[in-house]
Design a protein around this motif. Structure first.
Motif, PDB file in Angstrom:
ATOM      1  N   PHE A 271      -6.391  16.584  -1.508  1.00  0.00           N
ATOM      2  CA  PHE A 271      -6.631  17.956  -1.814  1.00  0.00           C
ATOM      3  C   PHE A 271      -5.203  18.574  -1.501  1.00  0.00           C
ATOM      4  O   PHE A 271      -5.034  19.372  -2.016  1.00  0.00           O
ATOM      5  N   ALA A 272      -4.452  17.673  -0.726  1.00  0.00           N
ATOM      6  CA  ALA A 272      -3.015  18.236  -0.678  1.00  0.00           C
ATOM      7  C   ALA A 272      -1.978  17.723  -1.516  1.00  0.00           C
ATOM      8  O   ALA A 272      -0.608  17.700  -1.268  1.00  0.00           O
ATOM      9  N   GLY A 273      -2.397  17.023  -2.756  1.00  0.00           N
ATOM     10  CA  GLY A 273      -1.723  16.578  -3.598  1.00  0.00           C
ATOM     11  C   GLY A 273      -1.191  15.260  -3.366  1.00  0.00           C
ATOM     12  O   GLY A 273      -0.038  14.937  -4.067  1.00  0.00           O
ATOM     13  N   GLY A 274      -1.691  14.640  -2.433  1.00  0.00           N
ATOM     14  CA  GLY A 274      -1.268  13.151  -2.170  1.00  0.00           C
ATOM     15  C   GLY A 274      -0.648  13.068  -0.899  1.00  0.00           C
ATOM     16  O   GLY A 274       0.324  11.982  -0.730  1.00  0.00           O
ATOM     17  N   ARG A 275      -0.589  13.913   0.127  1.00  0.00           N
ATOM     18  CA  ARG A 275       0.376  14.039   1.141  1.00  0.00           C
ATOM     19  C   ARG A 275      -0.026  12.787   2.020  1.00  0.00           C
ATOM     20  O   ARG A 275      -1.546  12.666   2.231  1.00  0.00           O
TER      21      ARG A 275
ATOM     22  N   PRO B 251       0.781  -1.236   0.137  1.00  0.00           N
ATOM     23  CA  PRO B 251      -0.101   0.141  -0.111  1.00  0.00           C
ATOM     24  C   PRO B 251       0.645   1.325  -0.135  1.00  0.00           C
ATOM     25  O   PRO B 251       0.364   2.343  -0.684  1.00  0.00           O
ATOM     26  N   HIS B 252       1.874   1.354   0.681  1.00  0.00           N
ATOM     27  CA  HIS B 252       2.710   2.428   0.617  1.00  0.00           C
ATOM     28  C   HIS B 252       3.323   2.847  -0.703  1.00  0.00           C
ATOM     29  O   HIS B 252       3.346   3.849  -1.102  1.00  0.00           O
ATOM     30  N   ALA B 253       3.761   1.972  -1.398  1.00  0.00           N
ATOM     31  CA  ALA B 253       4.198   1.992  -2.927  1.00  0.00           C
ATOM     32  C   ALA B 253       3.238   2.411  -3.610  1.00  0.00           C
ATOM     33  O   ALA B 253       3.459   3.434  -4.297  1.00  0.00           O
ATOM     34  N   TRP B 254       1.943   1.882  -3.492  1.00  0.00           N
ATOM     35  CA  TRP B 254       0.944   2.361  -4.291  1.00  0.00           C
ATOM     36  C   TRP B 254       0.647   3.852  -3.960  1.00  0.00           C
ATOM     37  O   TRP B 254       0.413   4.906  -4.877  1.00  0.00           O
ATOM     38  N   ALA B 255       0.604   4.217  -2.753  1.00  0.00           N
ATOM     39  CA  ALA B 255       0.189   5.555  -2.219  1.00  0.00           C
ATOM     40  C   ALA B 255       1.232   6.532  -2.861  1.00  0.00           C
ATOM     41  O   ALA B 255       0.914   7.694  -3.357  1.00  0.00           O
ATOM     42  N   CYS B 256       2.398   6.067  -2.622  1.00  0.00           N
ATOM     43  CA  CYS B 256       3.630   6.948  -3.367  1.00  0.00           C
ATOM     44  C   CYS B 256       3.472   7.151  -4.820  1.00  0.00           C
ATOM     45  O   CYS B 256       3.815   8.374  -5.385  1.00  0.00           O
ATOM     46  N   ALA B 257       3.165   5.960  -5.514  1.00  0.00           N
ATOM     47  CA  ALA B 257       3.157   5.972  -7.171  1.00  0.00           C
ATOM     48  C   ALA B 257       2.061   7.031  -7.295  1.00  0.00           C
ATOM     49  O   ALA B 257       2.121   7.597  -8.458  1.00  0.00           O
ATOM     50  N   LEU B 258       0.821   6.856  -6.939  1.00  0.00           N
ATOM     51  CA  LEU B 258      -0.264   7.843  -7.012  1.00  0.00           C
ATOM     52  C   LEU B 258      -0.188   9.457  -6.770  1.00  0.00           C
ATOM     53  O   LEU B 258      -0.385  10.051  -7.397  1.00  0.00           O
TER      54      LEU B 258
END
Length: 284
Positions: free
Chosen positions: A158-162, A72-79
């Motif tokens: 909303f914060a660009g994916g923070r 999940p962390h890798a997916w979140a960072c990729a998005l």
């Protein structure tokens, strides 16, 4: 693959609402399609080609993601890198004042919107790429979750994916409600919950702008097409019709709602009947 949109020009608003109702009542409602049909209700110039183009854009964005992030962390960072970074999807305070910030086809074009619409973009792009993604309906601020809900990674589109820490989410909830974060608030939101919240936002936007009562009315009409909607929405619709000067129709709907209420609260039903009589009196 996304669903196909039938010709929306045949019956105009009635056809759009029929499609919305059918999708909302389907076994697996398509979040993107429902949001795009909300946009079509707001902008009658939007046809099936425009709606297909929006779905194709979501497909295109998903195709820009790297192949096979693990975890999940890798997916979140990729998005975050793609949508928040390279594509610059994010929100600003001014977006809360714009109806187009609640319309998916407009958000895809402007790359600006409310937290919940930006989250829809993230969810739909990530889902197409195979990510374990879902919306999280925190009070006052919608975010996106990746992975098992018990060990989720939260991000704020909303914060660009923070990426959000536990304290970040707690502060968001405390700021919106004054109460602590309850674990149930982190549960995945289903598509109908998301769409209802979007429609609620649109109604709230219109409620402070009397000249936009037509927007409030269609948002209510769509809300009433969602299964298991609150009965009070019928009362709200009747009141809105009266406020718009549609006294006969509003009075008839007040009477119909009073008949429903009478089964549980005769006193409240009589009060509603009184409002119906007052509305009819405005016709004299």
């Amino acid at each position: 693959m996304h669903g196909e949109f039938p010709d929306l020009s045949a019956d105009g608003p009635a056809d759009r609402r029929r499609l919305f109702a059918e999708e909302a009542r389907s076994g697996r409602p398509d979040l993107a399609m429902l949001c795009l049909l909300v946009g079509a209700e707001a902008d009658p110039a939007v046809d099936e080609a425009a709606l297909d183009a929006a779905q194709i854009e979501l497909d295109r964005l998903a195709g820009l993601l790297p192949f096979g992030p693990t975890g999940p962390h890798a997916w979140a960072c990729a998005l975050a890198d793609l949508l928040g970074g390279r594509c610059d999807f994010r929100g600003t305070p001014g977006d809360y004042q714009r109806l187009e910030s609640s319309l998916l086809h407009k958000v895809l074009r402007r790359r600006r919107g409310l937290p919940i619409l930006l989250s829809v973009v993230w969810i739909e792009v990530a889902r197409r790429a195979g990510a374990p993604v879902y919306g999280v309906a925190l009070p006052g601020h919608f975010v996106v979750g990746f992975g098992d809900p018990h060990e989720q990674v939260l991000v704020d589109p909303f914060a660009g994916g923070r990426l959000l820490t536990g304290p970040d989410a707690e502060l968001m909830v405390a700021g919106a409600t004054g109460a602590p974060l309850d674990p149930s608030m982190l549960a995945p939101a289903d598509p109908l919950e998301v769409v209802v919240r979007i429609l609620n936002n649109i109604r709230a936007w219109a409620s402070t702008r009397p000249e936009q009562s037509d927007v409030a009315l269609w948002a209510l009409d769509l809300s009433l097409l969602v299964p298991s909607h609150p009965a009070r929405l019928r009362y709200e619709r009747a009141q809105l019709l009266v406020q718009r000067g549609e006294f006969a129709t509003g009075a008839a709907e007040l009477d119909a709602y009073a008949d429903v209420v009478a089964a549980v609260d005769q006193g409240a039903a009589e009060a509603i009947k009184g409002k119906a009589r007052a509305a009819r009196a405005m016709l004299n």
